[in-house]
Scaffold this active site. Structure first.
Site, PDB file in Angstrom:
ATOM      1  N   PRO A 210       0.830  -1.207   0.000  1.00  0.00           N
ATOM      2  CA  PRO A 210       0.000   0.000   0.000  1.00  0.00           C
ATOM      3  C   PRO A 210       0.866   1.259   0.000  1.00  0.00           C
ATOM      4  O   PRO A 210       1.998   1.252   0.482  1.00  0.00           O
ATOM      5  CB  PRO A 210      -0.790  -0.120   1.313  1.00  0.00           C
ATOM      6  CG  PRO A 210      -0.704  -1.556   1.705  1.00  0.00           C
ATOM      7  CD  PRO A 210       0.612  -2.044   1.187  1.00  0.00           C
TER       8      PRO A 210
ATOM      9  N   ASP B 112      17.103  -0.604   8.723  1.00  0.00           N
ATOM     10  CA  ASP B 112      18.118  -1.468   8.138  1.00  0.00           C
ATOM     11  C   ASP B 112      17.461  -2.359   7.088  1.00  0.00           C
ATOM     12  O   ASP B 112      16.247  -2.586   7.105  1.00  0.00           O
ATOM     13  CB  ASP B 112      18.768  -2.323   9.226  1.00  0.00           C
ATOM     14  CG  ASP B 112      20.044  -3.003   8.748  1.00  0.00           C
ATOM     15  OD1 ASP B 112      20.584  -2.582   7.704  1.00  0.00           O
ATOM     16  OD2 ASP B 112      20.494  -3.943   9.414  1.00  0.00           O
TER      17      ASP B 112
END
Length: 589
Positions: A323, A378
């Site tokens: 989305p 990360d």
């Protein structure tokens, strides 16, 4: 695997070379991690940051070195299947009493996957599953030490724990700090529980070093109850050591291990023992993330992918397009039942993106090498991973065929992704702002500006600062996650827009000033960030100065001067200097 261990001398020699390659890697890795104690004692923060950055490359260097050795000495790419099976069996035998068998197995996989065709990526030839147990591996010194408060009382026990770390820099006032620990613990508990016969404090042997802080991590066992704790040790204004805080909530300790922060430096002989201990106080933290935060990123990747494969076996939902607003560089998809997103570099970028695939990959590597200060997610980077074709929604398959046809191939009932990144899934900030109340908008915009500030003083310029490029974590923290335009602050030229030569040019909507590729005009940010009245109000309340070159130039100068900023992974109100105002404040250079 039907093969039996034989006396194939080539297989034995290759297995021995693989073990040697891994042992060399871990010896270098551990030596670098061990020096973190010296950097902390000396207050050499720049050396600490450099060591974390350099350590990222160690693994790939040793893998490439071992691959070259196997190709040159054994023609490893031309060996028959039976020999490779023997190599694995001999390698397993060499790990029986090894202290890091799970890491060695992953090293074997990394080397093997560079030599073997991917049709061999199964448990006959590589370690699709672990072969050696990591339970109860003995080490000296032990993974953790146990202390018994029955011998002298709790206060004396805490002192003994701290002194056992043997930092070669004295404490400013350890009695005062222990008093703060006791007061904070009592406030957290409400009252001291009765001391049971098994009462003990278990403390991990090595401190966890990151930025300017050393963390002591342990737990109190009393009866059937476990109480986790973390002590944060820093340099005081006097130059001596101080205990800055104690963290007692498991979720706050878990935040220390967020993938949006820099990796820890920890001296571990048996890393699996550290992970097992950490899991006992953070049971919801995946082992893959713990290995990653200990600097063992390849092991984190191995365990993540095993977890993903297991999840796919026990679920039936499909991968779908993520989305949010579609990106110009990355095609992003997700599996709704799994809390991660998958990012693939498109074959053709949007017209406004003047870069190539190699540049994007370099930017994502850069994120691993810098201090993410809790503001950049990360990533895990994968190559040639096979996923079930049936789990890809038709709309996503069409997007892949249209936007990234070179990034995948279909092999039977598998879709093989040639290269991709994985990140923790977050709510895109633009979607969060659309649905948020006025108060939530103000809090999110405040967080957004703080994220930009902290990245800037850590030498990171986000480049594209649109709301869609930031996400909101489950704890309400705003984190940056779109890296194709990031640059070092020191590479940028922050300028003020010059006056227009005459009024007509200013009203024309066309720029009347030239701009180089690294020029940035902060005054322009308002045009694309502050269209919403609610957002503008909050932004101008907290972050008006981000629209002026002066802020950016000052942050830039701080980096050039070698200043290493303080970043606290816990709120200021938990610091002893705030909780107990008579306590001196830890140094902030």
């Amino acid at each position: 695997m039907d093969a039996q261990v034989g006396d194939n001398p080539v297989a034995q020699a290759i297995a021995h070379a693989l073990v040697e390659g891994f042992n060399k890697h871990y010896r270098i890795f551990r030596g670098t991690s061990r020096r973190a104690k010296e950097y902390f004692e000396a207050g050499d923060w720049r050396a600490q940051l450099d060591a974390v950055r350099d350590r990222v490359q160690f693994y790939d260097d040793r893998v490439d070195e071992t691959v070259r050795r196997l190709l040159e000495e054994f023609d490893a790419d031309s060996l028959d299947d039976a020999t490779w099976q023997q190599v694995k069996l001999h390698f397993i035998g060499a790990l029986i009493n090894h202290k890091q068998p799970e890491l060695a197995e992953t090293f074997f996989n990394s080397v093997g996957c560079k030599i073997l065709h991917r049709t061999y990526f199964n448990n006959d030839y590589i370690f699709a599953r672990p072969a050696i147990s990591t339970e109860y591996i003995e080490s000296y010194p032990p993974v953790y030490s146990s202390y018994y408060p029955q011998d002298g009382g709790l206060r004396a026990t805490i002192r003994r724990i701290i002194e056992d770390f043997d930092w070669q820099r004295p404490f400013e006032d350890l009695d005062r700090d222990i008093d703060c620990i006791m007061r904070a613990a009592l406030a957290h508990l409400g009252e001291w529980p009765a001391m049971e016969v098994n009462c003990q404090l278990q403390v991990l042997y090595s401190a966890f070093y990151r930025n300017k802080t050393a963390y002591i991590i342990g737990k109190v066992i009393n009866g059937w109850q476990d109480y986790p704790f973390t002590l944060a040790v820093r340099h005081g204004a006097s130059g001596r050591l101080v205990i800055d805080t104690i963290l007692l909530d498991p979720w706050r300790i878990s935040v220390l291990f967020s993938l949006s922060r820099a990796y820890f430096m920890v001296d571990m002989e048996v890393p699996s023992g550290y992970v097992q201990f950490l899991r006992s106080i953070m049971p919801n933290k995946p082992r893959s993330e713990l290995y990653t935060m200990l600097g063992l990123g390849k092991q984190g990747k191995t365990m993540f992918f095993r977890d993903l494969v297991a999840h796919l076996r026990h679920s039936n939902d499909q991968f779908i397009i993520a989305p949010g607003i579609r990106g110009l560089v990355m095609l992003v998809f997700t599996l709704p039942s799994y809390p991660y997103v998958f990012k693939i570099i498109k074959d053709v970028f949007g017209s406004s993106k003047n870069m190539d695939r190699a540049t994007v990959k370099r930017k994502y590597l850069m994120v691993k090498q810098v201090d993410r200060v809790g503001r950049m997610a990360d990533t895990l980077e994968f190559s040639y991973a096979a996923l079930p074709l049936s789990r890809f929604h038709p709309e996503l398959l069409e997007e892949l065929r249209t936007l990234a046809p070179s990034a995948f191939e279909i092999d039977g009932d598998a879709l093989v992704l040639k290269h991709f990144y994985i990140e923790r899934r977050m709510t895109p900030l633009n979607i969060h702002l659309e649905k948020a109340s006025d108060g939530e908008v103000e809090a999110a915009v405040h967080e957004y500006g703080n994220a930009i500030r902290e990245l800037a003083i850590a030498n990171i310029f986000p480049g594209d600062m649109l709301w869609k490029n930031f996400g909101v974590t489950r704890y309400g923290r705003v984190v940056f996650y779109d890296y194709d335009e990031i640059e070092y602050m020191t590479s940028m030229n922050f300028r003020r827009i010059p006056p227009a030569p005459h009024e007509d040019m200013e009203l024309s909507g066309e720029p009347w000033y030239s701009a180089g590729p690294m020029d940035v005009f902060p005054e322009e940010f308002a045009t694309f960030l502050l269209g919403s009245p609610r957002v503008r109000k909050a932004f101008m309340k907290y972050h008006r100065d981000l629209l002026e070159p002066a802020f950016w130039q000052a942050a830039q100068q701080g980096v050039r001067d070698g200043h290493v900023e303080d970043f606290f992974p816990y709120p200021a109100e938990l610091r002893f200097s705030v909780m107990f105002p008579a306590t001196p404040v830890a140094a902030q250079d």
